[in-house]
Write a protein that holds these residues in place. Structure first.
Motif, PDB file in Angstrom:
ATOM      1  N   UNK A  13      39.326  19.438  49.669  1.00 16.60           N
ATOM      2  CA  UNK A  13      40.982  18.897  49.579  1.00 16.60           C
ATOM      3  C   UNK A  13      41.843  20.176  49.059  1.00 16.60           C
ATOM      4  N   UNK A  14      41.043  21.009  48.236  1.00 19.70           N
ATOM      5  CA  UNK A  14      41.802  22.079  48.047  1.00 19.70           C
ATOM      6  C   UNK A  14      42.256  23.281  49.121  1.00 19.70           C
ATOM      7  N   UNK A  15      41.513  23.073  50.519  1.00 18.40           N
ATOM      8  CA  UNK A  15      41.427  23.783  51.445  1.00 18.40           C
ATOM      9  C   UNK A  15      41.856  23.082  52.773  1.00 18.40           C
ATOM     10  N   UNK A  16      42.063  22.280  52.490  1.00 22.70           N
ATOM     11  CA  UNK A  16      42.973  20.517  53.163  1.00 22.70           C
ATOM     12  C   UNK A  16      44.769  22.073  53.098  1.00 22.70           C
ATOM     13  N   UNK A  17      45.516  20.753  51.299  1.00 21.82           N
ATOM     14  CA  UNK A  17      46.433  21.938  50.862  1.00 21.82           C
ATOM     15  C   UNK A  17      46.757  22.618  50.840  1.00 21.82           C
ATOM     16  N   UNK A  18      45.381  24.013  50.866  1.00 25.93           N
ATOM     17  CA  UNK A  18      46.276  25.298  51.152  1.00 25.93           C
ATOM     18  C   UNK A  18      46.538  25.657  52.251  1.00 25.93           C
ATOM     19  N   UNK A  56      49.219  29.661  56.802  1.00 26.05           N
ATOM     20  CA  UNK A  56      47.905  29.554  57.160  1.00 26.05           C
ATOM     21  C   UNK A  56      47.252  28.572  57.888  1.00 26.05           C
ATOM     22  N   UNK A  57      48.237  27.502  58.139  1.00 23.04           N
ATOM     23  CA  UNK A  57      47.542  26.483  59.953  1.00 23.04           C
ATOM     24  C   UNK A  57      47.536  27.255  60.225  1.00 23.04           C
ATOM     25  N   UNK A  58      48.150  28.719  60.425  1.00 20.93           N
ATOM     26  CA  UNK A  58      47.394  29.450  61.834  1.00 20.93           C
ATOM     27  C   UNK A  58      46.496  30.577  61.708  1.00 20.93           C
ATOM     28  N   UNK A  59      46.495  31.050  60.741  1.00 20.07           N
ATOM     29  CA  UNK A  59      45.783  32.019  60.400  1.00 20.07           C
ATOM     30  C   UNK A  59      44.505  32.307  60.811  1.00 20.07           C
ATOM     31  N   UNK A  60      43.950  32.692  61.658  1.00 21.62           N
ATOM     32  CA  UNK A  60      42.281  32.838  62.080  1.00 21.62           C
ATOM     33  C   UNK A  60      41.606  33.471  60.908  1.00 21.62           C
ATOM     34  N   UNK A  61      42.011  33.388  59.601  1.00 24.01           N
ATOM     35  CA  UNK A  61      40.915  34.095  58.561  1.00 24.01           C
ATOM     36  C   UNK A  61      40.837  32.848  58.068  1.00 24.01           C
ATOM     37  N   UNK A  62      41.688  31.793  57.306  1.00 22.69           N
ATOM     38  CA  UNK A  62      41.599  30.454  56.901  1.00 22.69           C
ATOM     39  C   UNK A  62      40.202  29.785  57.058  1.00 22.69           C
ATOM     40  N   UNK A  63      39.510  29.498  55.754  1.00 25.72           N
ATOM     41  CA  UNK A  63      38.629  28.781  56.264  1.00 25.72           C
ATOM     42  C   UNK A  63      38.506  27.838  57.262  1.00 25.72           C
ATOM     43  N   UNK A  64      39.558  26.418  56.752  1.00 29.43           N
ATOM     44  CA  UNK A  64      39.557  25.618  58.153  1.00 29.43           C
ATOM     45  C   UNK A  64      39.798  25.496  58.958  1.00 29.43           C
ATOM     46  N   UNK A  65      40.518  26.613  59.511  1.00 28.01           N
ATOM     47  CA  UNK A  65      40.657  26.818  60.737  1.00 28.01           C
ATOM     48  C   UNK A  65      39.776  27.393  61.192  1.00 28.01           C
ATOM     49  N   UNK A  66      38.653  28.328  60.756  1.00 28.93           N
ATOM     50  CA  UNK A  66      37.582  28.502  61.198  1.00 28.93           C
ATOM     51  C   UNK A  66      36.818  28.137  61.318  1.00 28.93           C
TER      52      UNK A  66
END
Length: 187
Positions: free
Chosen positions: A52-57, A63-73
């Motif tokens: 949930x914290x990752x989703x909120x982040x 962050x949604x366009x950042x390829x280093x974001x864990x969710x994006x990865x």
């Protein structure tokens, strides 16, 4: 929500899928559909695994366009694997398609969700599609408590964001929990 995600995939898939020689033309539509499916199922998986914290982040800053974001990865890896498995696209080409398409789709999703003038993606619909279960909304409330102060959701000024703030939001703004969630995600 799946239909809106498919529209985003079609919008951003021109270069990475349709004009990509590595993706056979007869598979273009299926690949774009898989991209939409991977975003939705991937976000559901993040929530089901306690992210949930990752989703909120994901909804903070760019962050949604950042390829280093864990969710994006995670979503990029899922789509890349699915493209290889389901469509026989080699790993390098599948990774290239996914690494370009996922950040674009997520970036547009978050941007539209935050835009008060764009009702194509409502935060409450996104959360409903991702959680699919009212029982998981308690995790969303935990994320609101964690991040809510950053988004001015502490309605009663007690230093924490909790159910009493949700009640105050209802009485002050008439937006209910949807309005509170909208505030969390900048809407």
């Amino acid at each position: 929500m799946f239909e809106q995600l498919t529209q985003l995939a079609q919008q951003f898939g021109v270069d990475s899928v349709i004009n990509n020689a590595a993706v056979p033309n007869e598979k273009n539509e299926a690949v774009l559909g898989e991209a939409s499916n991977s975003v939705l199922s991937g976000l559901q998986k993040v929530v089901s695994e306690g992210g949930i914290d990752q989703l909120a982040g994901l909804f903070q800053g760019n962050n949604a366009t950042n390829s280093t974001n864990p969710v994006v990865q995670k979503l990029t890896q899922e789509l890349s694997g699915n493209l290889g498995e389901k469509f026989g696209i080699n790993a390098s080409d599948a990774s290239g398609v996914a690494s370009k398409l996922i950040p674009q789709i997520l970036g547009a999703l978050v941007s539209k969700a935050k835009d008060p003038n764009d009702s194509s993606f409502e935060i409450s619909d996104i959360i409903g599609a991702i959680t699919g279960d009212a029982g998981k909304n308690s995790g969303i409330m935990d994320a609101i408590s964690t991040y809510g102060g950053q988004f001015s959701l502490d309605q009663n000024g007690d230093g924490k964001v909790d159910i009493s703030d949700a009640m105050d939001a209802v009485t002050k703004k008439g937006g209910g929990i949807g309005g509170m969630l909208g505030g969390l995600f900048g809407k």
